[in-house]
Write an enzyme that holds these catalytic residues in place. Sequence first.
Site, PDB file in Angstrom:
ATOM      1  N   SER A  67       0.747  -1.315   0.020  1.00  0.00           N
ATOM      2  CA  SER A  67      -0.074   0.097  -0.033  1.00  0.00           C
ATOM      3  C   SER A  67       0.823   1.188   0.090  1.00  0.00           C
ATOM      4  O   SER A  67       1.758   1.470   0.978  1.00  0.00           O
ATOM      5  CB  SER A  67      -0.819   0.208   1.223  1.00  0.00           C
ATOM      6  N   HIS A 127      -1.146  -1.319  -4.395  1.00  0.00           N
ATOM      7  CA  HIS A 127      -2.509  -0.878  -3.756  1.00  0.00           C
ATOM      8  C   HIS A 127      -2.392   0.478  -3.576  1.00  0.00           C
ATOM      9  O   HIS A 127      -1.517   1.209  -2.839  1.00  0.00           O
ATOM     10  CB  HIS A 127      -2.617  -1.964  -2.393  1.00  0.00           C
ATOM     11  N   ASP A 159      -4.694   3.568  -1.582  1.00  0.00           N
ATOM     12  CA  ASP A 159      -5.898   4.051  -0.849  1.00  0.00           C
ATOM     13  C   ASP A 159      -6.358   5.195  -1.012  1.00  0.00           C
ATOM     14  O   ASP A 159      -5.517   6.310  -0.678  1.00  0.00           O
ATOM     15  CB  ASP A 159      -5.018   3.749   0.668  1.00  0.00           C
ATOM     16  N   MET A 184      -8.819   7.856   0.245  1.00  0.00           N
ATOM     17  CA  MET A 184      -9.724   8.419   1.318  1.00  0.00           C
ATOM     18  C   MET A 184     -10.197   9.705   1.159  1.00  0.00           C
ATOM     19  O   MET A 184      -9.598  10.577   0.763  1.00  0.00           O
ATOM     20  CB  MET A 184      -8.643   8.179   2.708  1.00  0.00           C
ATOM     21  N   HIS A 236      -8.315   1.189  -3.947  1.00  0.00           N
ATOM     22  CA  HIS A 236      -9.354   0.865  -2.700  1.00  0.00           C
ATOM     23  C   HIS A 236      -9.952   2.196  -2.657  1.00  0.00           C
ATOM     24  O   HIS A 236      -9.352   2.919  -1.932  1.00  0.00           O
ATOM     25  CB  HIS A 236      -8.608   0.330  -1.689  1.00  0.00           C
ATOM     26  N   MET A 281     -12.205   4.236  -0.320  1.00  0.00           N
ATOM     27  CA  MET A 281     -12.559   4.443   1.058  1.00  0.00           C
ATOM     28  C   MET A 281     -13.351   5.980   0.972  1.00  0.00           C
ATOM     29  O   MET A 281     -13.006   6.746   1.626  1.00  0.00           O
ATOM     30  CB  MET A 281     -11.565   4.548   1.977  1.00  0.00           C
ATOM     31  N   MET A 305     -11.205  -6.331   5.314  1.00  0.00           N
ATOM     32  CA  MET A 305     -10.582  -5.420   6.093  1.00  0.00           C
ATOM     33  C   MET A 305      -9.932  -6.124   7.391  1.00  0.00           C
ATOM     34  O   MET A 305     -10.947  -6.430   8.388  1.00  0.00           O
ATOM     35  CB  MET A 305     -11.206  -4.116   6.566  1.00  0.00           C
ATOM     36  N   ASP A 323      -6.347  -6.691   3.945  1.00  0.00           N
ATOM     37  CA  ASP A 323      -6.007  -5.164   3.985  1.00  0.00           C
ATOM     38  C   ASP A 323      -6.032  -4.632   5.476  1.00  0.00           C
ATOM     39  O   ASP A 323      -7.064  -4.611   6.236  1.00  0.00           O
ATOM     40  CB  ASP A 323      -6.841  -4.453   3.147  1.00  0.00           C
TER      41      ASP A 323
HETATM   42  C1  DX5 Z   1      -6.179   1.161   5.840  1.00  0.00           C
HETATM   43  C2  DX5 Z   1      -5.816   0.950   4.291  1.00  0.00           C
HETATM   44  C3  DX5 Z   1      -4.601  -0.013   4.103  1.00  0.00           C
HETATM   45  C4  DX5 Z   1      -3.323   0.170   4.918  1.00  0.00           C
HETATM   46  C5  DX5 Z   1      -2.589  -1.082   5.182  1.00  0.00           C
HETATM   47  O1  DX5 Z   1      -7.288   2.085   5.660  1.00  0.00           O
HETATM   48  O2  DX5 Z   1      -6.858   0.380   3.419  1.00  0.00           O
HETATM   49  O3  DX5 Z   1      -4.335  -0.440   2.769  1.00  0.00           O
HETATM   50  O4  DX5 Z   1      -2.626   1.176   4.355  1.00  0.00           O
HETATM   51  O5  DX5 Z   1      -1.459  -0.369   6.129  1.00  0.00           O
HETATM   52  P1  DX5 Z   1      -0.797  -1.361   7.003  1.00  0.00           P
HETATM   53  O6  DX5 Z   1      -0.261  -2.668   6.359  1.00  0.00           O
HETATM   54  O7  DX5 Z   1       0.385  -0.401   7.571  1.00  0.00           O
HETATM   55  O8  DX5 Z   1      -1.798  -1.710   8.084  1.00  0.00           O
HETATM   56 ZN    ZN Z   2      -6.212  -0.448   1.514  1.00  0.00          ZN
END
Ligand code: DX5
Ligand code: ZN
Length: 230
Positions: free
Chosen positions: A12, A37, A39, A41, A70, A72, A141, A177
């Site tokens: 990620s 990956h 993320d 947000m 991903h 969010m 998750m 994840d």
């Molecule tokens: C959390 C994200 C993950 C996160 C994983 O909201 O969706 O992808 O970055 O990070 P680690 O591996 O550090 O838990």
């Molecule tokens: Zn993620």
Amino acid sequence: MTFSRAIKIAPSILSADFANFGAECEAIEAQGCDWVHVDVMDGHFVPNITFGPSTCAAIRKHIKGVMDVHLMIAPVDPYIEAFASAGADVITAHLEAGPHIHRTLQAIRASGAKAGLALNPGTGIESVAHLLDMVDLICVMTVNPGFGGQKFIHSQVDKVRSLRAMIGDRPIHIEIDGGVTVETAPLVAAAGADVLVAGSAVFKGGSVGNPAPYGENIRAIRAVAEAAHG
Ligand code: DX5
Ligand code: ZN
């Protein structure tokens, strides 16, 4: 993208240097990761803000393999086309992001991307049974979404096992994840997961100028996951 249940390591970039995404993506791919990956947000669905489609389009040029986006965010539907145009291979939306997940998954597939469905730790798998023909990936998750570096929630391992049984022979990836490390990766791999997202556990100890630790971390997670994978 051809379907395979082999273990895939998906770093990620939430744990990467935000001023250097292009070079970071090239470094993790050169060090042997399978997917990247990404993320996204929105500060509304989750209590953190990262970046949007224009950043995805910019980094796409630096990713040779699969760009796994991903989302969010809520709402999702108005932004699907923009992330597909940015070059996402997989677009994952949360079951909890709105009342019309079926429509969202249809729209993702219509955009040309593979459709992913993410489940928060508090969400059960009952609804997934009605969506199995709509999804290419289910993301379990193992932390509450919003931040990297959180502790793995162990109660999710049973959920992965149940999901794997529900999926049967269907060509659906199970992605994990949150909190994936050399300690937790074998637990989820044994339960049936094939895509392991890892942020802090991949990027720790390395940098664009010193990427070798990325490779060591990726190989260490892959080795324990493959040994446990059925
Ligand atoms: C959390 C994200 C993950 C996160 C994983 O909201 O969706 O992808 O970055 O990070 P680690 O591996 O550090 O838990
Ligand atoms: Zn993620």
